[in-house]
Design a protein around this motif. Structure first.
Motif, PDB file in Angstrom:
ATOM      1  N   VAL A 125      -9.065   0.351  -6.588  1.00 30.00           N
ATOM      2  CA  VAL A 125      -8.378   0.072  -5.172  1.00 30.00           C
ATOM      3  C   VAL A 125      -9.114  -0.358  -4.049  1.00 30.00           C
ATOM      4  CG1 VAL A 125      -8.166   2.213  -4.342  1.00 30.00           C
ATOM      5  CG2 VAL A 125      -6.448   0.840  -4.081  1.00 30.00           C
ATOM      6  N   TRP A 126     -10.450   0.130  -4.073  1.00 33.10           N
ATOM      7  CA  TRP A 126     -11.093  -0.598  -2.839  1.00 33.10           C
ATOM      8  C   TRP A 126     -11.833  -2.040  -3.169  1.00 33.10           C
ATOM      9  CZ3 TRP A 126     -14.516   4.720  -1.691  1.00 33.10           C
ATOM     10  CH2 TRP A 126     -13.633   5.439  -1.208  1.00 33.10           C
ATOM     11  N   VAL A 129     -14.408   8.421   4.987  1.00 32.13           N
ATOM     12  CA  VAL A 129     -14.133   7.415   3.901  1.00 32.13           C
ATOM     13  C   VAL A 129     -14.785   6.069   4.248  1.00 32.13           C
ATOM     14  CG1 VAL A 129     -12.724   6.157   2.886  1.00 32.13           C
ATOM     15  CG2 VAL A 129     -12.048   8.617   3.202  1.00 32.13           C
ATOM     16  N   ARG A 130     -14.812   5.441   5.414  1.00 29.88           N
ATOM     17  CA  ARG A 130     -15.422   4.231   5.737  1.00 29.88           C
ATOM     18  C   ARG A 130     -16.724   4.131   5.809  1.00 29.88           C
ATOM     19  NH1 ARG A 130     -13.837   2.151  10.690  1.00 29.88           N
ATOM     20  NH2 ARG A 130     -14.556   0.037  10.005  1.00 29.88           N
ATOM     21  N   MET A 135       0.738  -1.391   0.032  1.00 23.08           N
ATOM     22  CA  MET A 135       0.071   0.027   0.073  1.00 23.08           C
ATOM     23  C   MET A 135       0.876   1.379   0.023  1.00 23.08           C
ATOM     24  SD  MET A 135      -3.052   0.974   0.011  1.00 23.08           S
ATOM     25  CE  MET A 135      -2.918   2.487  -0.729  1.00 23.08           C
ATOM     26  N   GLY A 150      -7.522  -6.281  -2.310  1.00 27.91           N
ATOM     27  CA  GLY A 150      -7.776  -6.936  -0.870  1.00 27.91           C
ATOM     28  C   GLY A 150      -7.543  -6.083   0.268  1.00 27.91           C
ATOM     29  N   VAL A 151      -7.622  -4.877   0.202  1.00 33.88           N
ATOM     30  CA  VAL A 151      -7.121  -3.660   1.287  1.00 33.88           C
ATOM     31  C   VAL A 151      -8.410  -2.945   1.878  1.00 33.88           C
ATOM     32  CG1 VAL A 151      -6.534  -1.763  -0.608  1.00 33.88           C
ATOM     33  CG2 VAL A 151      -5.528  -1.789   1.767  1.00 33.88           C
ATOM     34  N   SER A 152      -8.526  -2.973   2.908  1.00 39.59           N
ATOM     35  CA  SER A 152      -9.852  -2.180   3.754  1.00 39.59           C
ATOM     36  C   SER A 152      -9.648  -0.733   3.227  1.00 39.59           C
ATOM     37  CB  SER A 152      -9.755  -2.619   4.840  1.00 39.59           C
ATOM     38  OG  SER A 152      -8.826  -2.044   5.730  1.00 39.59           O
ATOM     39  N   ARG A 153     -10.764  -0.074   3.424  1.00 41.53           N
ATOM     40  CA  ARG A 153     -10.788   1.425   3.102  1.00 41.53           C
ATOM     41  C   ARG A 153      -9.870   2.056   4.303  1.00 41.53           C
ATOM     42  NH1 ARG A 153     -16.545   3.529   1.295  1.00 41.53           N
ATOM     43  NH2 ARG A 153     -16.918   2.090  -0.165  1.00 41.53           N
ATOM     44  N   ARG A 178      -7.386   1.003   6.006  1.00 38.87           N
ATOM     45  CA  ARG A 178      -5.880   0.987   5.697  1.00 38.87           C
ATOM     46  C   ARG A 178      -5.451   1.887   4.618  1.00 38.87           C
ATOM     47  NH1 ARG A 178      -3.381  -4.271   3.426  1.00 38.87           N
ATOM     48  NH2 ARG A 178      -1.175  -3.524   2.835  1.00 38.87           N
ATOM     49  N   TRP A 179      -6.159   1.712   3.683  1.00 37.62           N
ATOM     50  CA  TRP A 179      -6.040   2.648   2.294  1.00 37.62           C
ATOM     51  C   TRP A 179      -5.939   4.026   2.798  1.00 37.62           C
ATOM     52  CZ3 TRP A 179      -9.163   6.731   0.134  1.00 37.62           C
ATOM     53  CH2 TRP A 179      -8.653   6.873  -0.928  1.00 37.62           C
TER      54      TRP A 179
END
Lengths: 294, 130, 327
Positions: C112-113, C322-323, C1, C116-119, C121-122
């Motif tokens: 990107v969402w 964001v989440r 990331m 496999g990466v959570s919002r 962490r992003w």
């Protein structure tokens, strides 16, 4: 076995407008499901809800039993290609593969991704904004496939491709489905593309589900009747009707054993004709009975 | 290896078209017992159709005893529809061509020949049954 | 990331680094000439001679030499003031506004969402990357700016003053980090990079003004200093105390013996000139509210911590948005 994608009363509202209303469906594993409907009917909204990019206003959506938005682990099993196939403009194709590898961890299949791009003659060092629309779509699909997903959600994936590229894309998709028991949810304006490829159909009209079911069942229970304009109208379920001054053409729905009414000639129906018939008659519909979606 | 085609305009359901193409290949000797059919994946990709359709076709052929699926190896032809021998095929074909030449010389169009053959075959079969 | 964040803004990082290098070079060259004038011109020696004395003679406390130095480099001071003031805001906006907004505008979040990466962490990675670059760039810049201001601080005693204080020490880093996260938050909530920048400018200036004018003087209780109007000794301004209260910023009040306010500012009268103090009386005195120069770094730390805390709150709010709220 849980359905690959299941929604219950799924609804999404933007401000005052309902983009999707009370959508309940279940796509079984290993199916290629088509989502069709006019612009603004809610196809993109449904797909984005399915991959966790939108939050439901009401109802729920589950992919392999879990809500995708709340479970990043579920996201690892889903591949998504959005309608405009967005890529990072400044990054090269190779960079995008690297991104996929780093963000998806163990489940990334780099060799097959590179092989696929080589077969399509897409150079790895080209920047994303220097690719043609068709190449971008292929890169986006490559990224989605390299994750080895169990569910692939494609929003108008072939809209920007020329006929040959479309055929190649769809053929490869069929190959992937054969290779890995992949479930596909795909939307398209070009219904002819979906013929013989999709075995599950969702027709969205005016933000609601109008038709839902197995393609083989739908094609078996519908037929085209052609007869004289002044002939007797059959009693059974007419979906749509078109007439010239001499001739009438009906699309009807019935059990497989019902005989053709006298004065009419029955023809089997294509998927395209079936979809067009329902789209032209918003009040008609086929929804699963109380036993639930198949 | 047999190549499949799909006729989108045909009234026949796709999987039955595939089944028929295999049968025809068996009859004409294009396929013989021991030959391997293309994998489901290969057919799905080359014909660009849903793999379940191919699976249905192969299952139907297996049901008819014409093919057998061997796990890890593929689907193999085990049955035969070929006539007594290919040699008799060749003879019959020669005789048929001669008759066709006569029919065309008599002024029959292909549709007329087709209709003539169809009705005569039908009558022949029903007579045979009686 | 992190790799992705770096790769996406690699060009901007290089541009920022280059800009910092250019700034460092310019400041080094100009600062060096100020430094040498400071030492060679005798002002340094004069100030050293004062030995940190709190009270100096009315003339003879290096005031003339200091004024000459300050006058000579007045254009430089003005330029510095004009440019440095905006650096934290500009750097912060540039790095913060696109951090989330650009991906919303380009819809690369669809890409990107769904990896496999959570919002969460992003979002934290995007914010952290922008913040680290901002802090690093501003850190280097502030370090060289503080050095550059050395001679000017000594010659004017203005280090603790509004605007001068804001451009050296620690606070520029705090301001820039605050600007970064404010811009990122606005970018996430409006979804538009340029609009976020515009609103950030307004918000940043408002908060900075509020803190500097209304809060900074109150970080600690000020000290009072009184000295007669008729005197031969005055406080050593070159020490760098912050006179913030009384008649107006930077000056005190003149009071009559009975405690009545006579005028704003400062008045110093030699005993030999009765006309000077005729209207206010011989026993009039000057009153000043000030923070001693020794508190400079304490104040800098408090204000920097304040802005960093605000930045952290904004960061948490951005990630929450964001989440949870971002559709």
């Amino acid at each position: 076995m849980t359905a690959a994608l299941e929604t219950t009363g799924l609804s999404k509202r933007y401000g005052r407008t309902w983009a999707l209303r009370d959508c309940t469906l279940a796509v079984p594993h290993g199916r290629v499901a088509a989502v069709v409907g006019p612009n603004g009917a809610g196809k993109t909204t449904l797909m984005r809800l399915a991959v966790g990019l939108r939050r439901p206003t009401r109802g729920s959506v589950a992919v392999f039993g879990r809500a995708p938005r709340d479970h990043p682990a579920s996201l690892a099993r889903i591949g998504f290609v959005a309608q405009e196939t967005p890529l990072y403009r400044d990054l090269t194709v190779a960079d995008h593969l690297e991104m996929g590898r780093r963000l998806n961890g163990h489940a990334w299949d780099r060799p097959s991704a590179r092989e696929r791009l080589a077969k399509l003659s897409i150079p790895l060092d080209r920047r994303a904004d220097e690719l043609s629309g068709g190449q971008r779509a292929q890169v986006a699909l490559t990224i989605a496939l390299a994750k080895r997903p169990d569910l692939l959600v494609l929003d108008e994936p072939v809209a920007s491709l020329d006929p040959l590229a479309r055929r190649t894309f769809l053929s490869e998709l069929m190959g992937e489905v054969a290779a890995r028991e992949l479930t596909v949810l795909l939307s398209s304006h070009l219904i002819a593309d979906l013929e013989h490829r999709c075995d599950y159909l969702v027709i969205l009209s005016d933000s609601s589900v109008q038709v839902l079911g197995d393609v083989d069942d739908l094609l078996a229970t519908h037929s085209v009747l052609v007869g004289a304009a002044d002939g007797t109208t059959p009693a059974r379920g007419i979906v749509s009707s078109h007439a010239t001054d001499r001739q009438r053409t009906l699309v009807v729905r019935s059990d497989a054993d019902t005989p053709t009414p006298p004065g009419w000639v029955a023809e089997p129906i294509s998927l395209e004709d079936l979809v067009l018939a329902y789209l032209s008659e918003p009040d008609a519909g086929v929804l699963p009975g109380p036993e639930g979606p198949s | 290896m047999i190549g499949f085609r799909l006729d989108g305009r045909s009234n026949v359901v796709p999987y039955l078209q595939l089944v028929e193409q295999v049968r025809r290949a068996l009859r004409t000797g294009l396929l013989e017992p021991g030959d391997r059919l293309p994998t489901v994946r290969e057919v799905a990709e080359s014909v660009s159709i849903n793999p379940n359709t191919v699976l249905k076709a192969y299952r139907q052929l297996e049901h008819e005893g014409l093919v057998e699926g061997r796990p890890g190896q593929g689907t193999f032809v085990v049955g035969s529809l070929a006539g007594p021998s290919l040699a008799s095929h060749a003879v019959l074909r020669r005789e048929l061509r001669a008759w066709l030449r006569k029919a065309r010389a008599a002024g029959l169009e292909p549709e007329d020949i087709d209709a003539l053959f169809g009705t005569t075959l039908h009558a022949f079969e029903t007579e045979g049954a009686a | 990331m992190i790799w992705l964040a770096w790769r996406r803004r690699r060009g901007a990082v290089i541009a920022t680094a280059a800009a910092v290098l250019v700034a460092v070079a310019l400041l080094f060259l100009t600062g060096r000439s100020m430094c040498s004038t400071f030492h060679d011109g005798g002002l340094a020696a004069c100030i050293e001679g004062l030995g940190g004395a709190r009270w100096v003679p009315v003339s003879g406390g290096c005031q003339d030499e200091a004024q000459a130095f300050a006058a000579r480099f007045f254009p430089m001071r003005l330029l510095g003031l004009a440019l440095f003031t905006f650096v934290p805001m500009v750097v912060g906006m540039f790095w913060g506004a696109p951090a989330i907004a650009r991906e919303l505008e380009d819809d690369t979040v669809s890409l990107v969402w769904t990896q496999g990466v959570s919002r969460r962490r992003w979002a934290w990675t995007q914010l952290a990357f922008a913040t680290v670059v901002t802090a690093a760039a501003m850190g280097v810049f502030t370090w060289i700016a503080t050095w550059w201001y050395g001679p000017l601080n000594a010659a004017t005693g203005d280090r603790f003053q509004w605007l001068i204080y804001d451009q050296q020490g620690l606070v520029p880093v705090g301001y820039a980090v605050f600007a970064t996260l404010l811009a990122a938050f606005l970018g996430a909530t409006t979804g538009r990079t340029v609009r976020a920048m515009a609103i950030t400018a307004v918000g940043f200036i408002a908060v900075r003004f509020g803190v500097a004018v209304f809060w900074r003087p109150r970080f600690m209780s000020g000290l009072e200093r009184a000295y007669p109007v008729v005197t031969t000794r005055v406080p050593n301004r070159l020490l760098g105390d912050w006179l913030y209260g009384g008649g107006g910023p930077g000056v005190g009040v003149v009071m009559r013996a009975n405690g009545e306010r006579a005028a704003g500012g400062q008045r110093v009268c030699p005993p030999t000139d009765p006309a000077c103090f005729a209207d206010i009386g011989r026993d009039a005195f000057n009153l000043e509210l000030f923070h001693p120069a020794s508190r400079f770094w304490t104040f800098q730390s408090i204000e920097t911590a304040l802005f960093l805390a605000l930045a952290l709150v904004l960061a948490a709010a951005t990630v929450w948005w964001v989440r949870k709220r971002l559709t």
